[in-house]
Design a protein around this motif. Sequence first.
Motif, PDB file in Angstrom:
ATOM      1  N   PHE A 179      -3.725  -3.279  -5.146  1.00 39.69           N
ATOM      2  CA  PHE A 179      -4.874  -2.827  -4.556  1.00 39.69           C
ATOM      3  C   PHE A 179      -4.629  -1.426  -3.935  1.00 39.69           C
ATOM      4  O   PHE A 179      -5.367  -0.367  -3.923  1.00 39.69           O
ATOM      5  CB  PHE A 179      -5.474  -3.793  -3.513  1.00 39.69           C
ATOM      6  CG  PHE A 179      -6.872  -3.363  -3.115  1.00 39.69           C
ATOM      7  CD1 PHE A 179      -7.950  -3.942  -3.903  1.00 39.69           C
ATOM      8  CD2 PHE A 179      -6.990  -2.732  -1.888  1.00 39.69           C
ATOM      9  CE1 PHE A 179      -9.159  -3.495  -3.473  1.00 39.69           C
ATOM     10  CE2 PHE A 179      -8.471  -2.529  -1.711  1.00 39.69           C
ATOM     11  CZ  PHE A 179      -9.403  -3.030  -2.350  1.00 39.69           C
ATOM     12  N   GLY A 180      -3.435  -1.349  -3.221  1.00 39.28           N
ATOM     13  CA  GLY A 180      -2.996  -0.084  -2.807  1.00 39.28           C
ATOM     14  C   GLY A 180      -2.893   1.014  -3.730  1.00 39.28           C
ATOM     15  O   GLY A 180      -3.179   2.183  -3.302  1.00 39.28           O
ATOM     16  N   ARG A 181      -2.398   0.713  -4.885  1.00 43.45           N
ATOM     17  CA  ARG A 181      -2.277   1.779  -5.806  1.00 43.45           C
ATOM     18  C   ARG A 181      -3.681   2.384  -6.384  1.00 43.45           C
ATOM     19  O   ARG A 181      -3.802   3.665  -6.668  1.00 43.45           O
ATOM     20  CB  ARG A 181      -1.636   1.219  -7.133  1.00 43.45           C
ATOM     21  CG  ARG A 181      -1.214   2.027  -8.318  1.00 43.45           C
ATOM     22  CD  ARG A 181      -0.416   1.253  -9.381  1.00 43.45           C
ATOM     23  NE  ARG A 181      -1.125   0.344  -9.826  1.00 43.45           N
ATOM     24  CZ  ARG A 181      -1.999   0.459 -10.705  1.00 43.45           C
ATOM     25  NH1 ARG A 181      -2.498   1.535 -11.437  1.00 43.45           N
ATOM     26  NH2 ARG A 181      -2.716  -0.831 -11.123  1.00 43.45           N
ATOM     27  N   LYS A 182      -4.479   1.741  -6.177  1.00 42.36           N
ATOM     28  CA  LYS A 182      -5.788   2.062  -6.575  1.00 42.36           C
ATOM     29  C   LYS A 182      -6.894   2.715  -5.485  1.00 42.36           C
ATOM     30  O   LYS A 182      -7.695   3.497  -5.828  1.00 42.36           O
ATOM     31  CB  LYS A 182      -6.681   0.926  -7.253  1.00 42.36           C
ATOM     32  CG  LYS A 182      -6.043   0.202  -8.441  1.00 42.36           C
ATOM     33  CD  LYS A 182      -6.767  -1.103  -8.935  1.00 42.36           C
ATOM     34  CE  LYS A 182      -6.220  -1.624 -10.206  1.00 42.36           C
ATOM     35  NZ  LYS A 182      -6.941  -2.868 -10.672  1.00 42.36           N
ATOM     36  N   ARG A 183      -6.627   2.624  -4.162  1.00 39.15           N
ATOM     37  CA  ARG A 183      -7.476   2.771  -3.192  1.00 39.15           C
ATOM     38  C   ARG A 183      -7.254   4.283  -2.808  1.00 39.15           C
ATOM     39  O   ARG A 183      -8.255   4.887  -2.366  1.00 39.15           O
ATOM     40  CB  ARG A 183      -7.167   1.996  -1.970  1.00 39.15           C
ATOM     41  CG  ARG A 183      -5.927   2.357  -1.275  1.00 39.15           C
ATOM     42  CD  ARG A 183      -5.623   1.336  -0.038  1.00 39.15           C
ATOM     43  NE  ARG A 183      -4.248   1.587   0.855  1.00 39.15           N
ATOM     44  CZ  ARG A 183      -4.299   2.346   1.602  1.00 39.15           C
ATOM     45  NH1 ARG A 183      -5.344   2.911   2.247  1.00 39.15           N
ATOM     46  NH2 ARG A 183      -3.117   2.392   2.211  1.00 39.15           N
ATOM     47  N   GLY A 184      -6.084   5.019  -3.258  1.00 40.31           N
ATOM     48  CA  GLY A 184      -5.880   6.344  -2.991  1.00 40.31           C
ATOM     49  C   GLY A 184      -5.763   6.400  -1.459  1.00 40.31           C
ATOM     50  O   GLY A 184      -5.138   5.946  -0.913  1.00 40.31           O
ATOM     51  N   SER A 185      -6.674   7.644  -1.076  1.00 37.47           N
ATOM     52  CA  SER A 185      -6.457   7.781   0.284  1.00 37.47           C
ATOM     53  C   SER A 185      -7.393   7.223   1.130  1.00 37.47           C
ATOM     54  O   SER A 185      -7.279   7.527   2.429  1.00 37.47           O
ATOM     55  CB  SER A 185      -6.664   9.603   0.514  1.00 37.47           C
ATOM     56  OG  SER A 185      -8.028   9.974   0.256  1.00 37.47           O
TER      57      SER A 185
END
Length: 317
Positions: A143-149
């Motif tokens: 999920f962190g990889r997809k959330r961006g900034s």
Amino acid sequence: MAKAERVSHFRENIVLYGALLANIGIAVAKFVASAFTGSSSMLTEGVHSLVDSGNQVLLLYGQAKAKKPSDTIHPFGYGRELYFWAFVVAILIFAIGAGVSVYEGWVHVGKPEPLRDPYMNYAVLAVAFLLEGTSWTIAVREFGRKRGSSSWWQSIRRSKDPAGFIVLFEDSAALVGLLFAAIGVWASHHYGNPRLDGIASIAIGLVLGGVAILLAREAKGLLIGESADGTLIRTVWRLLDGRPEITAVNHIRTIHTAPDAVFVAISADFADDLPMGQAESLIEEMESAMKQAVPELTSIYIRPEKRENAVVQSRPT
């Protein structure tokens, strides 16, 4: 399904498969521990893991159904079927997970069972915490990889793929539940009061109930229909503004028909001296340019409309 396709499918759904394998193993261990020790919170945790396992199966089923091609009955495809199953998952967490937990805890408080050796519970809880922690780490990383900034909460609110944040919430609730179960088992033996184990079970049920309500709220929004991300809308608007044949963009309306599929309806004021044949070619060119710039656009509808007769939307900043 070919071997390469199976590998690709597993990688795309590693969060779901990781959570499923972990929860099946944990559920079996918890039920065995509960049978030997009579712990209410362990039985509750077993039900919790069993429900979570079923939830992952439902989400995998929903993803498979969502990939069905469009037909005459569903011209925009079956993508939103995943949103339906996500809502079902939230209901199951509330009705079965939270309901059984609170009920079991209430019964145990009213008729507590005699205390037994807690060490099997501790061993199972330690293994469960390790497995759940591994699944949670995978979910957080993906999920962190997809959330961006964006912040975590903003990403969850904006996410159009419920599988990722549902597993994230489930695993987080599972870790909190394991902590409550461990406290309940320890406190029951430390103070010689088996009712404390039942209170821990009720606390686990309340945590599950809160998570279920939150997930139901997010799933409901997706099921009703949510617009695309503002970045996507701004990209489409910029592409249209770059066309000299368009004097004004009246509005751009979008809706997700699947996590990675967006329908966009555009109202634009075309130049009055633009011939009909040229307008048709222009619309085809614009559609090709938009799909190339934004692959998620699976359906595009462009309506030529005088600005004075249209619903005008302010350009997003």
